[in-house]
Design a protein around this motif. Structure first.
Motif, PDB file in Angstrom:
ATOM      1  N   VAL A  16      30.545  31.479  48.273  1.00  0.00           N
ATOM      2  CA  VAL A  16      30.839  32.092  46.971  1.00  0.00           C
ATOM      3  C   VAL A  16      31.613  31.101  46.106  1.00  0.00           C
ATOM      4  CG1 VAL A  16      32.072  33.944  45.772  1.00  0.00           C
ATOM      5  CG2 VAL A  16      30.844  34.440  47.893  1.00  0.00           C
ATOM      6  N   PHE A  17      32.641  30.485  46.675  1.00  0.00           N
ATOM      7  CA  PHE A  17      33.441  29.509  45.929  1.00  0.00           C
ATOM      8  C   PHE A  17      32.608  28.293  45.545  1.00  0.00           C
ATOM      9  CE2 PHE A  17      37.013  31.933  47.588  1.00  0.00           C
ATOM     10  CZ  PHE A  17      37.958  31.813  46.589  1.00  0.00           C
ATOM     11  N   GLU A  18      31.735  27.850  46.445  1.00  0.00           N
ATOM     12  CA  GLU A  18      30.902  26.682  46.144  1.00  0.00           C
ATOM     13  C   GLU A  18      29.947  26.976  44.992  1.00  0.00           C
ATOM     14  OE1 GLU A  18      30.746  24.580  50.578  1.00  0.00           O
ATOM     15  OE2 GLU A  18      29.150  25.951  49.945  1.00  0.00           O
ATOM     16  N   ALA A  19      29.378  28.173  44.992  1.00  0.00           N
ATOM     17  CA  ALA A  19      28.471  28.538  43.908  1.00  0.00           C
ATOM     18  C   ALA A  19      29.219  28.618  42.584  1.00  0.00           C
ATOM     19  CB  ALA A  19      27.794  29.873  44.211  1.00  0.00           C
ATOM     20  N   LEU A  52      24.438  33.218  41.479  1.00  0.00           N
ATOM     21  CA  LEU A  52      24.460  33.064  42.932  1.00  0.00           C
ATOM     22  C   LEU A  52      25.803  33.514  43.494  1.00  0.00           C
ATOM     23  CD1 LEU A  52      23.243  32.167  45.588  1.00  0.00           C
ATOM     24  CD2 LEU A  52      23.974  29.815  45.070  1.00  0.00           C
ATOM     25  N   ALA A  53      26.900  33.143  42.832  1.00  0.00           N
ATOM     26  CA  ALA A  53      28.223  33.546  43.304  1.00  0.00           C
ATOM     27  C   ALA A  53      28.336  35.064  43.364  1.00  0.00           C
ATOM     28  CB  ALA A  53      29.308  32.969  42.392  1.00  0.00           C
ATOM     29  N   VAL A  54      27.855  35.731  42.331  1.00  0.00           N
ATOM     30  CA  VAL A  54      27.926  37.192  42.279  1.00  0.00           C
ATOM     31  C   VAL A  54      27.017  37.808  43.333  1.00  0.00           C
ATOM     32  CG1 VAL A  54      27.354  39.215  40.882  1.00  0.00           C
ATOM     33  CG2 VAL A  54      28.619  37.310  39.865  1.00  0.00           C
ATOM     34  N   ASP A  55      25.815  37.266  43.500  1.00  0.00           N
ATOM     35  CA  ASP A  55      24.888  37.797  44.497  1.00  0.00           C
ATOM     36  C   ASP A  55      25.470  37.677  45.909  1.00  0.00           C
ATOM     37  OD1 ASP A  55      23.058  38.481  42.581  1.00  0.00           O
ATOM     38  OD2 ASP A  55      21.769  36.714  42.884  1.00  0.00           O
ATOM     39  N   LEU A  56      26.068  36.526  46.204  1.00  0.00           N
ATOM     40  CA  LEU A  56      26.656  36.321  47.523  1.00  0.00           C
ATOM     41  C   LEU A  56      27.821  37.272  47.761  1.00  0.00           C
ATOM     42  CD1 LEU A  56      26.658  32.410  47.617  1.00  0.00           C
ATOM     43  CD2 LEU A  56      25.214  33.930  48.980  1.00  0.00           C
ATOM     44  N   LEU A  57      28.621  37.480  46.731  1.00  0.00           N
ATOM     45  CA  LEU A  57      29.765  38.379  46.867  1.00  0.00           C
ATOM     46  C   LEU A  57      29.303  39.828  46.987  1.00  0.00           C
ATOM     47  CD1 LEU A  57      32.771  38.584  47.065  1.00  0.00           C
ATOM     48  CD2 LEU A  57      32.930  38.460  44.575  1.00  0.00           C
ATOM     49  N   TYR A 113      38.841  37.869  35.559  1.00  0.00           N
ATOM     50  CA  TYR A 113      39.150  36.565  34.971  1.00  0.00           C
ATOM     51  C   TYR A 113      37.932  35.665  34.741  1.00  0.00           C
ATOM     52  CZ  TYR A 113      43.846  37.956  36.353  1.00  0.00           C
ATOM     53  OH  TYR A 113      45.021  38.657  36.507  1.00  0.00           O
ATOM     54  N   GLY A 114      36.821  35.956  35.396  1.00  0.00           N
ATOM     55  CA  GLY A 114      35.635  35.130  35.222  1.00  0.00           C
ATOM     56  C   GLY A 114      35.294  34.330  36.465  1.00  0.00           C
ATOM     57  N   VAL A 115      34.010  34.044  36.632  1.00  0.00           N
ATOM     58  CA  VAL A 115      33.551  33.305  37.800  1.00  0.00           C
ATOM     59  C   VAL A 115      34.136  31.892  37.835  1.00  0.00           C
ATOM     60  CG1 VAL A 115      31.506  32.412  38.993  1.00  0.00           C
ATOM     61  CG2 VAL A 115      31.408  34.621  37.856  1.00  0.00           C
TER      62      VAL A 115
END
Length: 209
Positions: A64-67, A75-80, A137-139
């Motif tokens: 998640v952090f890497e995305a 991708l970050a949101v999908d993984l989370l 706060y935002g991705v």
């Protein structure tokens, strides 16, 4: 307790490993229990089997952090979201034993987990806390330290979204490295300039003979 507090669970777990340095502190049930901090009742549920399960969740949280760090918000949101679906929690209003001046409980939101094991409970809280931080706060507030070879995860709470390092120590080390690199570049340029000047002088002297 503010819900954003729970995002620290995610950071603590991700940073229990430093892949670039070949370090991993998550090697025993005691290390798992330490990640729970003050939540000792939850920590006591941990067993040796949770070490492997925690490592699996850690890899997914780091992804998640890497995305987010690479700018891939979707991708970050999908993984989370996949973690949130797998490890659900129940928001509850809690007062604990804190009282205000009138003797009333200081009500606040609390995340109640209903885990089958310690990993499920920790993952549920970490994922929900990270989700609250991301949506509030935002991705781009989820980052990985730019100090080589650190790459620890951090949550940017600066007013101008300027954080780039996980700690003051890494920031200082990176600044020192950048300063030394500039000095080496300046020295190289000065040396090249000096050699060019010497060559020009020799050419001038040769032509005057």
């Amino acid at each position: 307790m503010e819900l954003a507090y729970y995002s620290d669970y995610a950071v603590r777990l991700v940073n229990s490993e430093e892949p670039a340095r070949g370090k991993d502190s998550l090697t025993s049930v005691e290390a798992v229990r330490d990640l729970f901090g003050g939540n000792q009742s939850a920590a006591r549920r941990a067993t040796d089997a949770d070490v492997t399960r925690f490592r699996s969740v850690r890899a997914r949280l780091r992804a998640v952090f890497e995305a987010a760090d690479s700018g891939d918000e979707t991708l970050a949101v999908d993984l989370l979201n996949s973690l949130l679906l797998e490890f659900p929690v129940s928001p509850q209003i809690s007062g604990h034993d804190f009282r205000d001046d009138d003797g009333r409980p200081l009500w606040h939101m609390h995340l109640a987990d209903h885990p089958s094991n310690a990993t499920a409970g920790y993952a549920a809280i970490a994922a929900m806390g990270l989700a609250f931080h991301l949506t509030e706060y935002g991705v781009d507030r989820l980052g990985l330290c730019e100090a080589t070879p650190c790459r620890n995860a951090y949550l940017d709470t600066s007013t101008n979204r300027s954080r780039r390092y996980c700690s003051d120590r890494c920031a200082t080390r990176a600044n020192v490295a950048a300063y030394r690199a500039r000095k080496r570049l300046e020295a190289d340029r000065s040396e090249k300039t000096g050699r060019a000047a010497d060559s020009a002088q020799r050419s001038t002297a040769s032509s005057e003979r």
